[in-house]
Scaffold this active site. Sequence first.
Site, PDB file in Angstrom:
ATOM      1  N   HIS A  39      -9.742  14.183  -3.028  1.00 41.49           N
ATOM      2  CA  HIS A  39      -9.841  12.781  -3.452  1.00 41.49           C
ATOM      3  C   HIS A  39      -9.604  12.594  -4.948  1.00 41.49           C
ATOM      4  O   HIS A  39      -9.107  11.544  -5.362  1.00 41.49           O
ATOM      5  CB  HIS A  39     -11.185  12.192  -3.032  1.00 41.49           C
ATOM      6  CG  HIS A  39     -11.272  12.012  -1.556  1.00 41.49           C
ATOM      7  ND1 HIS A  39     -10.735  10.929  -0.912  1.00 41.49           N
ATOM      8  CD2 HIS A  39     -11.793  12.796  -0.577  1.00 41.49           C
ATOM      9  CE1 HIS A  39     -10.924  11.050   0.378  1.00 41.49           C
ATOM     10  NE2 HIS A  39     -11.563  12.171   0.613  1.00 41.49           N
ATOM     11  N   ASP A  69      -7.082   9.950  -6.412  1.00 38.78           N
ATOM     12  CA  ASP A  69      -7.421   8.987  -7.471  1.00 38.78           C
ATOM     13  C   ASP A  69      -6.380   9.025  -8.585  1.00 38.78           C
ATOM     14  O   ASP A  69      -5.999   7.982  -9.126  1.00 38.78           O
ATOM     15  CB  ASP A  69      -8.802   9.279  -8.056  1.00 38.78           C
ATOM     16  CG  ASP A  69      -9.944   8.879  -7.128  1.00 38.78           C
ATOM     17  OD1 ASP A  69      -9.692   8.199  -6.107  1.00 38.78           O
ATOM     18  OD2 ASP A  69     -11.095   9.260  -7.433  1.00 38.78           O
ATOM     19  N   ASP A 116      -5.892   2.097  -1.331  1.00 38.43           N
ATOM     20  CA  ASP A 116      -4.536   2.285  -1.856  1.00 38.43           C
ATOM     21  C   ASP A 116      -3.715   1.005  -1.734  1.00 38.43           C
ATOM     22  O   ASP A 116      -2.501   1.043  -1.713  1.00 38.43           O
ATOM     23  CB  ASP A 116      -3.839   3.449  -1.140  1.00 38.43           C
ATOM     24  CG  ASP A 116      -3.572   3.177   0.328  1.00 38.43           C
ATOM     25  OD1 ASP A 116      -4.366   2.462   0.969  1.00 38.43           O
ATOM     26  OD2 ASP A 116      -2.560   3.685   0.842  1.00 38.43           O
ATOM     27  N   ASN A 166      -4.846  12.901  -0.318  1.00 37.27           N
ATOM     28  CA  ASN A 166      -6.276  13.221  -0.252  1.00 37.27           C
ATOM     29  C   ASN A 166      -6.530  14.451   0.613  1.00 37.27           C
ATOM     30  O   ASN A 166      -7.336  15.313   0.256  1.00 37.27           O
ATOM     31  CB  ASN A 166      -7.069  12.034   0.296  1.00 37.27           C
ATOM     32  CG  ASN A 166      -7.241  10.926  -0.713  1.00 37.27           C
ATOM     33  OD1 ASN A 166      -7.197  11.159  -1.910  1.00 37.27           O
ATOM     34  ND2 ASN A 166      -7.424   9.724  -0.240  1.00 37.27           N
ATOM     35  N   ASP A 208       0.844  -1.187   0.000  1.00 34.18           N
ATOM     36  CA  ASP A 208       0.000   0.000   0.000  1.00 34.18           C
ATOM     37  C   ASP A 208       0.880   1.236   0.000  1.00 34.18           C
ATOM     38  O   ASP A 208       2.071   1.183   0.276  1.00 34.18           O
ATOM     39  CB  ASP A 208      -1.048  -0.003   1.109  1.00 34.18           C
ATOM     40  CG  ASP A 208      -0.511   0.184   2.508  1.00 34.18           C
ATOM     41  OD1 ASP A 208       0.674   0.515   2.678  1.00 34.18           O
ATOM     42  OD2 ASP A 208      -1.278   0.016   3.457  1.00 34.18           O
TER      43      ASP A 208
END
Length: 189
Positions: free
Chosen positions: A74, A78, A104, A69, A61
């Site tokens: 966000h 993304d 993630d 974020n 991750d």
Amino acid sequence: MLARLALSVTTATTVAATGCAWRYRQRTLTDPLTGLANRAALETEFRRRRRSGPVAVAVGDMNGFKAFNDTYGHRFGDQVLIEVARVLARETSRGELPVRLHGDEFAVLLPGVHNQAAAEHRVRQLQDAIAQITAIDGQPVEVSMALGVMTMPAESADLSRLLGSADDRMYGDKHTNRSRTEIAIPQPQ
């Protein structure tokens, strides 16, 4: 004439139904954000490939992903995930399967690695490639991923155990110097 028309309609309907079924299956095996395979695809591919040789699974991750974020929103987060997915797709070798598990968290199926050391070497290569991401939408960033990997002989390989062990190793990786845990994000101007 009527028979030909009925055959044409039947053929067209079969072709359309087959195409719809294929597209539906692809959607059920693909992460909608990144376009990578998803967990269902990983499970399917794992069952298919585990018949011969050792198999490894890497789980990782993003380090400090929440900062992306929180700082930029966000949509920017993304975009980070999409770019990481592009790197994983580009850097994986033939037969390897990059996967977005959720959020993630990513995984890579590494079939045919010969031992744990080879799997760990492969993971470091993937980490180095991800660390080469230096900008997202023109915004300078530092991106890193903690990755853990576990290898098992094919005859005893179990995906749940592999994922769990790789996940444990990934958290160990987060606490070493190999992964940066601080993300330097310039403040918006």
